[in-house]
Design a protein around this motif. Structure first.
Motif, PDB file in Angstrom:
ATOM      1  N   ARG A 281       0.898  -1.216  -0.122  1.00 37.55           N
ATOM      2  CA  ARG A 281       0.058   0.054  -0.132  1.00 37.55           C
ATOM      3  C   ARG A 281       0.979   1.237   0.025  1.00 37.55           C
ATOM      4  NH1 ARG A 281      -5.132  -0.217   1.760  1.00 37.55           N
ATOM      5  NH2 ARG A 281      -5.032   1.229   3.013  1.00 37.55           N
TER       6      ARG A 281
ATOM      7  N   ALA B 268       1.711   1.757  -3.594  1.00 40.60           N
ATOM      8  CA  ALA B 268       0.606   2.319  -4.056  1.00 40.60           C
ATOM      9  C   ALA B 268       0.255   3.669  -3.993  1.00 40.60           C
ATOM     10  CB  ALA B 268      -0.623   1.353  -3.864  1.00 40.60           C
TER      11      ALA B 268
ATOM     12  N   LEU C 146      -1.298   4.412  -1.178  1.00 43.61           N
ATOM     13  CA  LEU C 146      -2.438   4.488  -0.087  1.00 43.61           C
ATOM     14  C   LEU C 146      -1.898   4.690   1.435  1.00 43.61           C
ATOM     15  CD1 LEU C 146      -4.538   1.533  -1.766  1.00 43.61           C
ATOM     16  CD2 LEU C 146      -4.928   4.043  -1.797  1.00 43.61           C
TER      17      LEU C 146
ATOM     18  N   PRO D 281      -1.148   8.771  -5.954  1.00 45.38           N
ATOM     19  CA  PRO D 281      -1.350   7.220  -6.246  1.00 45.38           C
ATOM     20  C   PRO D 281      -1.355   6.976  -8.129  1.00 45.38           C
ATOM     21  CG  PRO D 281      -2.417   7.653  -4.583  1.00 45.38           C
ATOM     22  CD  PRO D 281      -2.205   8.780  -4.755  1.00 45.38           C
ATOM     23  N   ALA D 282      -2.357   8.002  -8.403  1.00 45.73           N
ATOM     24  CA  ALA D 282      -2.908   7.726  -9.844  1.00 45.73           C
ATOM     25  C   ALA D 282      -1.741   8.121 -10.766  1.00 45.73           C
ATOM     26  CB  ALA D 282      -4.010   8.575 -10.079  1.00 45.73           C
TER      27      ALA D 282
ATOM     28  N   ILE E 246       1.077   2.892 -11.547  1.00 41.01           N
ATOM     29  CA  ILE E 246       0.679   1.540 -10.809  1.00 41.01           C
ATOM     30  C   ILE E 246      -0.720   1.293 -10.971  1.00 41.01           C
ATOM     31  CG2 ILE E 246       2.650   1.359  -9.132  1.00 41.01           C
ATOM     32  CD1 ILE E 246      -0.581   2.710  -7.766  1.00 41.01           C
TER      33      ILE E 246
ATOM     34  N   ALA F 238     -11.340   4.565 -14.909  1.00 40.72           N
ATOM     35  CA  ALA F 238      -9.942   5.295 -14.721  1.00 40.72           C
ATOM     36  C   ALA F 238      -9.611   5.897 -16.231  1.00 40.72           C
ATOM     37  CB  ALA F 238      -8.967   4.316 -14.385  1.00 40.72           C
TER      38      ALA F 238
ATOM     39  N   ARG G 257      -9.502  -4.080 -14.805  1.00 34.65           N
ATOM     40  CA  ARG G 257      -9.420  -2.552 -14.496  1.00 34.65           C
ATOM     41  C   ARG G 257      -7.927  -2.375 -14.418  1.00 34.65           C
ATOM     42  NH1 ARG G 257     -13.053  -1.297  -9.199  1.00 34.65           N
ATOM     43  NH2 ARG G 257     -11.204  -2.163  -8.292  1.00 34.65           N
TER      44      ARG G 257
ATOM     45  N   ARG H 125      -5.418   0.071 -17.582  1.00 30.16           N
ATOM     46  CA  ARG H 125      -4.677   1.403 -17.392  1.00 30.16           C
ATOM     47  C   ARG H 125      -3.168   1.139 -17.848  1.00 30.16           C
ATOM     48  NH1 ARG H 125      -4.721   2.906 -11.419  1.00 30.16           N
ATOM     49  NH2 ARG H 125      -3.425   4.821 -12.536  1.00 30.16           N
TER      50      ARG H 125
END
Lengths: 335, 362
Positions: free
Chosen positions: B47, B50, B52, B72-73, B77, B99, B146, B150
């Motif tokens: 995390r 990521a 988070l 994060p975006a 990743i 996304a 999902r 990306r």
């Protein structure tokens, strides 16, 4: 006999009556009507089990019938009759309804009710959702929530008295005790306004009272719903690049959509029945009349049972579809 | 080229250290598996990569760029959650497209990316269904889809198979392995507590324990040459047997006088000054064989588990609290209650001093 003793006696008789009813009626069913013995024992057990739920439901059904269903029928009957001087009733068909439809005050009440219907549920739900979201993650969030929930504990009349003070108006030369006028003067208003007598806007001043009360209700329910959203879906949305607004409107709100609808419709039903606030603050003067207060006016002040009952029927007809929809949504939410 | 680099990464909650001194270099195209006991911080580390969880110390670099404070975006990743974390109000198609739509990609490209991912994962018939109308395995495929749309540099998997039943877990594991083969350039980090997943999927395994990295290596390196007792016992099932003893002979091969009596031989070399050192020898259950003549461990078979392909022998032993387990090939039902003498190939006898492999020290 002293009233306290009388009360205790009533409770004792009531409770033992209930217990006695359930015990004896079941005994009757099992021992006398369909005893699980003899050649038809199996069939009797099945029959007894089919009847038993109705034994338990009967008292509630009887009470509901007496205090809900019968009044509806009676109100319908009253709305189609008129009282003859000297006693007795006369069938008049839809005369009461046509008479009511010809009254401008009725249409004022209808129009105001529609405004209430649009503004109050929307604002209460929106504020409730906003507060629920904003207080979710902060340390004093629970304190803020308690404060906002508090008006829920105040009766509508009590709330009306509080807000009457907010809108209070004194002659210009005196100090204003109403905070709205105090602010109005402070920010350069020429002279104090009697807010509740300004047609059109005064309805909104009344609505604020109900919004103030119902926001707490919406907040509590929606806050619980927001907490029920799986945390991972929000984290996934963060990773997907959604900003806080997108997360709120595209991930959170759709997931609690049914709860929002239930809150909305529940408040709508409250709004359709709104009476106390209008009664206590303006009594329907200055174009603030609403249906429930109109009904009260006709029934108990005008002593016109026909038109009063007719307006009661109108309120019921307006509430029923929303009620059904509300129950459906609540069921859907439980799935 | 190094795709993802962790340098002295730490995580603290208040005054509690959860992870510290994590150094890791992950190359492009690797599938790295984090394993470790519950609460070792493997999910926390994932995390942190990521975004988070905040990184309390050290640096995280992806393709040479420090990512500690990058949202994060924008880290390149994508993550697959244990609970799938699908958006329940969106169809499979909308879930996968979300996304890209947020990134304001043109509709035609979004559709193409979703169709491609759906084809890879065989999700085409389900594109217009809501997640609740899918089975667990299908939901997990949507979650992977999902991530695929990306086209991330690094895929992160957080125990993706834990919510699936045993049969589906094997099938999905193989699917992930195939997916990895089909995308040789993508880097994957995979968290699990299941060592079969770790052994079968990983190009390298990172064993996390005691707030840090216990060992990094290919699955077979960890199996054959564990650096310490923790890794030795964590990898392999049943766990490696540890028997205490004292070094009684040094040189090319080392002799160990066991506390329980016998003398074992290990092909690990030792120096003369290590004579008399207190050690634990480690022998995997499957490396034991019966040897009446020269076995170094003798015990009563207390209990037997016959699994068909192998038989597990549990020895009652006076001195070792853990007990000794041996794994014999085939069915050996009649050994219960008998005395059996065990021996092992010196090459398969590990040596640990104070929990750390002697091989590593020298």
């Amino acid at each position: 006999m002293s009233p306290a003793l009388q009360g205790l006696l009533t409770i004792a008789i009531g409770v033992s009556g209930c217990v006695g009813y359930f015990y004896l009626s079941n005994q009757f069913l099992d021992k006398v009507l369909f005893p699980p013995r003899g050649p038809n024992a199996g069939r009797n057990i099945n029959r007894a089990n089919m009847i038993r739920p109705w034994l338990f439901l009967f008292p509630a059904l009887a009470a509901l019938g007496l205090y809900l269903a019968y009044p509806v029928v009676e109100t319908l009957r009253l709305s189609l009759t008129e009282r003859v001087p000297g006693g007795g009733y006369r069938w008049v068909g839809l005369d009461n309804y046509t008479q009511m439809a010809a009254e401008p005050k009725f249409w004022e009440a209808m129009r105001n009710n529609m405004f209430w219907l649009i503004v109050v549920p929307a604002m209460s739900t929106a504020f409730g959702l906003l507060v629920a979201q904003l207080t979710d993650r902060i340390r004093w969030g629970n304190f803020a929530k308690s404060l906002i929930f508090m008006p829920m504990a105040i009766s509508f009349v009590g709330a009306s008295v509080i807000w009457k003070l907010v809108y209070d108006s004194r002659p210009a030369e005196q100090d204003q005790i109403g905070i709205l006028n105090a602010l109005y003067i402070f920010f350069g208003g020429a002279e104090p306004q009697t807010w509740l007598t300004v047609p059109f806007w005064n309805s909104f001043f009344l609505m604020i009272v109900l919004i103030w009360i119902q926001t707490g209700f919406a907040m509590v329910i929606l806050s619980a719903a927001l907490r029920g959203i799986p945390e991972e879906t929000i984290e996934a949305a963060i990773l997907d690049g959604a900003n806080p607004f997108q997360i709120f409107f595209r991930i959170k709100v759709p997931q609690i959509k049914t709860t929002i609808l239930v809150v909305w419709t529940t408040i709508t039903i409250t709004v359709l029945k709104v009476f106390d606030i209008v009664f206590a603050m303006t009594n329907g003067q200055w174009e603030t009349q609403v249906l429930a207060n109109y009904m009260y006016d006709k029934l108990f002040r005008g002593d016109d049972w026909g038109v009063g009952s007719a307006s009661a029927m109108v309120i019921m007809l307006l509430v029923t579809p929303i009620l059904i929809w509300n129950v459906r949504n609540a069921r859907k939410e439980m799935e | 080229m190094s795709e993802l680099k962790l340098t002295d990464v730490a995580k603290t909650y208040g005054s509690i250290d959860v992870l510290k001194h994590i150094d890791l270099d992950i190359d492009t195209g690797e599938l790295i598996v984090f394993v470790g006991p519950s609460g070792c911080g493997k999910s926390t580390l994932l995390r942190m990569i990521a975004g988070l969880e905040k990184i309390s110390g050290g640096t995280l670099e992806i393709e040479g760029q420090v990512m500690n404070d990058v949202p994060p975006a924008q880290r390149g990743i994508a993550m697959v959650f244990q609970s799938y974390a699908l958006y329940p109000h969106m169809t499979v198609r909308e879930n996968m497209a979300f996304a890209l739509k947020i990134a304001k990609m043109p509709t035609a490209e979004v559709d193409a990316a979703v169709e491609r991912a759906a084809r890879i994962l065989q999700l085409e018939p389900f594109l217009d269904r809501l997640p609740k109308a899918l089975s667990g395995g299908q939901r997990q495929r949507v979650a992977i889809g999902r991530a695929i749309v990306r086209d991330p540099k690094v895929y992160l998997f957080d125990e993706p198979l834990s919510n699936l039943d045993a049969a589906l877990r094997v099938a999905t594991r193989i699917e992930i392995a195939r997916l990895k083969e089909a995308m040789p350039d993508s880097t994957m980090i995979y968290v699990t507590h299941d060592q079969v997943e770790a052994m079968t999927l990983a190009s390298r395994i990172v064993v996390l324990a005691n707030k840090g990295v216990a060992q990094v290596g290919t699955p077979l390196e960890l199996y054959e040459t564990p650096d310490n007792e923790f890794v030795a016992q964590f990898i392999g099932s049943p766990a490696m047997n540890l028997l205490p003893g004292v070094i009684s002979g040094t040189g090319e091969q080392t002799s160990i006088k066991l506390d329980s009596g016998g003398t074992a031989v290990s092909s690990i070399a030792t120096d003369p000054d290590q004579m008399g050192l207190k050690v634990n020898i480690g022998v995997r259950p499957e490396d034991f064989f019966a040897d009446e003549a020269s076995g170094f461990f003798e015990g009563d078979v207390d209990f037997i588990e016959a699994l068909g392909e192998v038989t597990l022998l549990y020895f009652a032993s006076a001195s070792d609290a853990d007990g000794v387990v041996a794994k014999f090939p085939g069915i050996e039902k009649n050994l219960r209650g008998h005395k059996v003498k065990l021996n092992a190939d010196p090459a398969k006898v590990h040596l640990f001093h104070n929990g750390v492999s002697i091989r590593k020290r020298s």
